[in-house]
Scaffold this motif. Structure first.
Motif, PDB file in Angstrom:
ATOM      1  N   ALA A  49       0.831  -1.208   0.000  1.00  0.00           N
ATOM      2  CA  ALA A  49       0.000   0.000   0.000  1.00  0.00           C
ATOM      3  C   ALA A  49       0.864   1.257   0.000  1.00  0.00           C
ATOM      4  O   ALA A  49       0.609   2.200  -0.754  1.00  0.00           O
ATOM      5  CB  ALA A  49      -0.928   0.000   1.216  1.00  0.00           C
ATOM      6  N   LEU A  50       1.885   1.268   0.822  1.00  0.00           N
ATOM      7  CA  LEU A  50       2.779   2.416   0.869  1.00  0.00           C
ATOM      8  C   LEU A  50       3.516   2.591  -0.458  1.00  0.00           C
ATOM      9  O   LEU A  50       3.623   3.698  -0.981  1.00  0.00           O
ATOM     10  CB  LEU A  50       3.788   2.254   2.013  1.00  0.00           C
ATOM     11  CG  LEU A  50       4.765   3.397   2.219  1.00  0.00           C
ATOM     12  CD1 LEU A  50       4.018   4.688   2.546  1.00  0.00           C
ATOM     13  CD2 LEU A  50       5.746   3.065   3.319  1.00  0.00           C
ATOM     14  N   GLY A  51       3.990   1.481  -1.023  1.00  0.00           N
ATOM     15  CA  GLY A  51       4.684   1.537  -2.306  1.00  0.00           C
ATOM     16  C   GLY A  51       3.808   2.061  -3.425  1.00  0.00           C
ATOM     17  O   GLY A  51       4.278   2.753  -4.325  1.00  0.00           O
ATOM     18  N   ASN A  52       2.507   1.751  -3.381  1.00  0.00           N
ATOM     19  CA  ASN A  52       1.585   2.230  -4.407  1.00  0.00           C
ATOM     20  C   ASN A  52       1.321   3.720  -4.315  1.00  0.00           C
ATOM     21  O   ASN A  52       0.937   4.346  -5.298  1.00  0.00           O
ATOM     22  CB  ASN A  52       0.263   1.466  -4.348  1.00  0.00           C
ATOM     23  CG  ASN A  52       0.333   0.164  -5.097  1.00  0.00           C
ATOM     24  OD1 ASN A  52       0.881   0.101  -6.189  1.00  0.00           O
ATOM     25  ND2 ASN A  52      -0.224  -0.883  -4.524  1.00  0.00           N
ATOM     26  N   THR A  53       1.502   4.295  -3.144  1.00  0.00           N
ATOM     27  CA  THR A  53       1.241   5.729  -3.002  1.00  0.00           C
ATOM     28  C   THR A  53       2.431   6.570  -3.452  1.00  0.00           C
ATOM     29  O   THR A  53       2.264   7.747  -3.748  1.00  0.00           O
ATOM     30  CB  THR A  53       0.902   6.099  -1.546  1.00  0.00           C
ATOM     31  OG1 THR A  53       2.021   5.794  -0.708  1.00  0.00           O
ATOM     32  CG2 THR A  53      -0.329   5.369  -1.075  1.00  0.00           C
ATOM     33  N   MET A 153     -12.742   5.361  -7.577  1.00  0.00           N
ATOM     34  CA  MET A 153     -11.710   5.340  -8.622  1.00  0.00           C
ATOM     35  C   MET A 153     -12.298   5.325 -10.025  1.00  0.00           C
ATOM     36  O   MET A 153     -11.854   6.080 -10.893  1.00  0.00           O
ATOM     37  CB  MET A 153     -10.788   4.130  -8.426  1.00  0.00           C
ATOM     38  CG  MET A 153      -9.886   4.230  -7.224  1.00  0.00           C
ATOM     39  SD  MET A 153      -8.674   2.896  -7.104  1.00  0.00           S
ATOM     40  CE  MET A 153      -9.697   1.443  -7.052  1.00  0.00           C
ATOM     41  N   GLU A 154     -13.281   4.470 -10.267  1.00  0.00           N
ATOM     42  CA  GLU A 154     -13.787   4.284 -11.634  1.00  0.00           C
ATOM     43  C   GLU A 154     -14.861   5.289 -12.031  1.00  0.00           C
ATOM     44  O   GLU A 154     -14.878   5.747 -13.161  1.00  0.00           O
ATOM     45  CB  GLU A 154     -14.323   2.853 -11.809  1.00  0.00           C
ATOM     46  CG  GLU A 154     -13.258   1.793 -11.679  1.00  0.00           C
ATOM     47  CD  GLU A 154     -12.143   1.926 -12.704  1.00  0.00           C
ATOM     48  OE1 GLU A 154     -12.429   2.244 -13.886  1.00  0.00           O
ATOM     49  OE2 GLU A 154     -10.971   1.711 -12.330  1.00  0.00           O
ATOM     50  N   ILE A 155     -15.747   5.621 -11.140  1.00  0.00           N
ATOM     51  CA  ILE A 155     -16.853   6.526 -11.477  1.00  0.00           C
ATOM     52  C   ILE A 155     -16.438   7.989 -11.304  1.00  0.00           C
ATOM     53  O   ILE A 155     -16.690   8.822 -12.170  1.00  0.00           O
ATOM     54  CB  ILE A 155     -18.104   6.223 -10.611  1.00  0.00           C
ATOM     55  CG1 ILE A 155     -18.495   4.746 -10.704  1.00  0.00           C
ATOM     56  CG2 ILE A 155     -19.258   7.142 -10.987  1.00  0.00           C
ATOM     57  CD1 ILE A 155     -18.843   4.254 -12.093  1.00  0.00           C
ATOM     58  N   PHE A 156     -15.751   8.286 -10.185  1.00  0.00           N
ATOM     59  CA  PHE A 156     -15.384   9.674  -9.906  1.00  0.00           C
ATOM     60  C   PHE A 156     -13.952  10.011 -10.306  1.00  0.00           C
ATOM     61  O   PHE A 156     -13.525  11.152 -10.172  1.00  0.00           O
ATOM     62  CB  PHE A 156     -15.606   9.988  -8.414  1.00  0.00           C
ATOM     63  CG  PHE A 156     -17.056   9.866  -8.015  1.00  0.00           C
ATOM     64  CD1 PHE A 156     -17.983  10.780  -8.470  1.00  0.00           C
ATOM     65  CD2 PHE A 156     -17.476   8.828  -7.206  1.00  0.00           C
ATOM     66  CE1 PHE A 156     -19.316  10.674  -8.116  1.00  0.00           C
ATOM     67  CE2 PHE A 156     -18.802   8.704  -6.851  1.00  0.00           C
ATOM     68  CZ  PHE A 156     -19.735   9.625  -7.304  1.00  0.00           C
ATOM     69  N   GLY A 157     -13.185   9.028 -10.762  1.00  0.00           N
ATOM     70  CA  GLY A 157     -11.835   9.283 -11.273  1.00  0.00           C
ATOM     71  C   GLY A 157     -10.793   9.606 -10.213  1.00  0.00           C
ATOM     72  O   GLY A 157      -9.769  10.213 -10.527  1.00  0.00           O
ATOM     73  N   LEU A 158     -11.029   9.194  -8.973  1.00  0.00           N
ATOM     74  CA  LEU A 158     -10.057   9.440  -7.906  1.00  0.00           C
ATOM     75  C   LEU A 158      -8.807   8.592  -8.137  1.00  0.00           C
ATOM     76  O   LEU A 158      -8.910   7.398  -8.423  1.00  0.00           O
ATOM     77  CB  LEU A 158     -10.665   9.111  -6.541  1.00  0.00           C
ATOM     78  CG  LEU A 158      -9.802   9.411  -5.317  1.00  0.00           C
ATOM     79  CD1 LEU A 158      -9.634  10.924  -5.151  1.00  0.00           C
ATOM     80  CD2 LEU A 158     -10.424   8.829  -4.068  1.00  0.00           C
ATOM     81  N   HIS A 159      -7.659   9.207  -8.021  1.00  0.00           N
ATOM     82  CA  HIS A 159      -6.411   8.477  -8.221  1.00  0.00           C
ATOM     83  C   HIS A 159      -6.220   7.462  -7.089  1.00  0.00           C
ATOM     84  O   HIS A 159      -6.467   7.772  -5.923  1.00  0.00           O
ATOM     85  CB  HIS A 159      -5.227   9.450  -8.251  1.00  0.00           C
ATOM     86  CG  HIS A 159      -3.970   8.835  -8.759  1.00  0.00           C
ATOM     87  ND1 HIS A 159      -3.152   8.068  -7.970  1.00  0.00           N
ATOM     88  CD2 HIS A 159      -3.409   8.838  -9.995  1.00  0.00           C
ATOM     89  CE1 HIS A 159      -2.122   7.643  -8.674  1.00  0.00           C
ATOM     90  NE2 HIS A 159      -2.260   8.094  -9.911  1.00  0.00           N
ATOM     91  N   ILE A 164      -5.563   5.236  -1.363  1.00  0.00           N
ATOM     92  CA  ILE A 164      -4.715   4.452  -0.457  1.00  0.00           C
ATOM     93  C   ILE A 164      -4.203   5.336   0.678  1.00  0.00           C
ATOM     94  O   ILE A 164      -4.216   4.934   1.846  1.00  0.00           O
ATOM     95  CB  ILE A 164      -3.552   3.797  -1.227  1.00  0.00           C
ATOM     96  CG1 ILE A 164      -4.092   2.715  -2.161  1.00  0.00           C
ATOM     97  CG2 ILE A 164      -2.522   3.200  -0.276  1.00  0.00           C
ATOM     98  CD1 ILE A 164      -3.091   2.198  -3.168  1.00  0.00           C
ATOM     99  N   GLY A 165      -3.755   6.537   0.349  1.00  0.00           N
ATOM    100  CA  GLY A 165      -3.295   7.472   1.386  1.00  0.00           C
ATOM    101  C   GLY A 165      -4.399   7.781   2.381  1.00  0.00           C
ATOM    102  O   GLY A 165      -4.162   7.818   3.591  1.00  0.00           O
TER     103      GLY A 165
END
Length: 191
Positions: A49-53, A153-159, A164-165
């Motif tokens: 999770a940390l690596g993905n952020t 993520m998919e509907i509202f486009g949140l990165h 994760i953060g």
């Protein structure tokens, strides 16, 4: 011995991680959690999770962190080099030959075959994390969290990094509040 194991673990990941960082994650998990037991599944999930952020290639970030955790600064350098050296060697080799074979059907087929394999590997890892999350959150809360995350993520486009953060921050805040509740309960029982 630890340095050799660290190098071999991440060298295998670097050699076999065809398809980029996402294809390397299950391989790193297999080496770090299952084979050498340098960390638990929960700790690996936190590192992932940390690596993905953070920006940059996930396999290199995870190798650096895990290497540092296992063997300090030398471990960090060792694991990072073990991860990137195979790629450097393969890139030099492939760049000299790729232009002559890139149009062959077997090369295009091999490249196309990687996508479903990586998809299955990631789905398996995701399912394992989901099963573990149900132990602490339960099926309902875990399912709601997945659906809510999907919509964000998919509907509202949140990165995904922002999501994760946010989840990490919520977990930290919840963890900080839990011991206070326990202390209040203990004080109440002592009175």
């Amino acid at each position: 011995m630890k340095h050799l194991q660290l190098f071999l673990a991440f060298f295998r990941v670097g050699i076999l991680g065809y398809g980029g960082g996402p294809s390397s994650i299950p391989l790193v998990h297999k080496e770090v959690v299952d084979k050498y037991k340098w960390m638990s599944d929960d700790e690996f999930a936190d590192v992932l999770a940390l690596g993905n952020t953070l920006p940059g290639p996930i396999a290199t970030k995870m190798a650096g962190y895990i290497g540092y955790r296992v063997a300090g600064i030398v471990g960090l350098i060792n694991a990072t080099l073990a991860t990137i050296v195979p790629t450097i060697i393969l890139m030099i080799f492939l760049l000299t030959t790729i232009s002559s074979v890139k149009d062959y059907p077997w090369v295009q087929g091999m490249t196309a075959a990687v996508v479903p394999v990586v998809g299955v590997m990631l789905a398996t890892l995701t399912w394992d994390f989901f099963k573990k999350s149900q132990k602490s959150l339960g099926w309902l809360k875990s399912s709601i969290l997945i659906i809510f995350s999907f919509f964000l993520m998919e509907i509202f486009g949140l990165h995904p990094a922002i999501l994760i953060g946010g989840l990490l921050l919520a977990a930290i805040i919840k963890k900080d509040k839990d011991p206070k509740k326990e202390r209040k309960i203990e004080r109440g029982n002592a009175s």
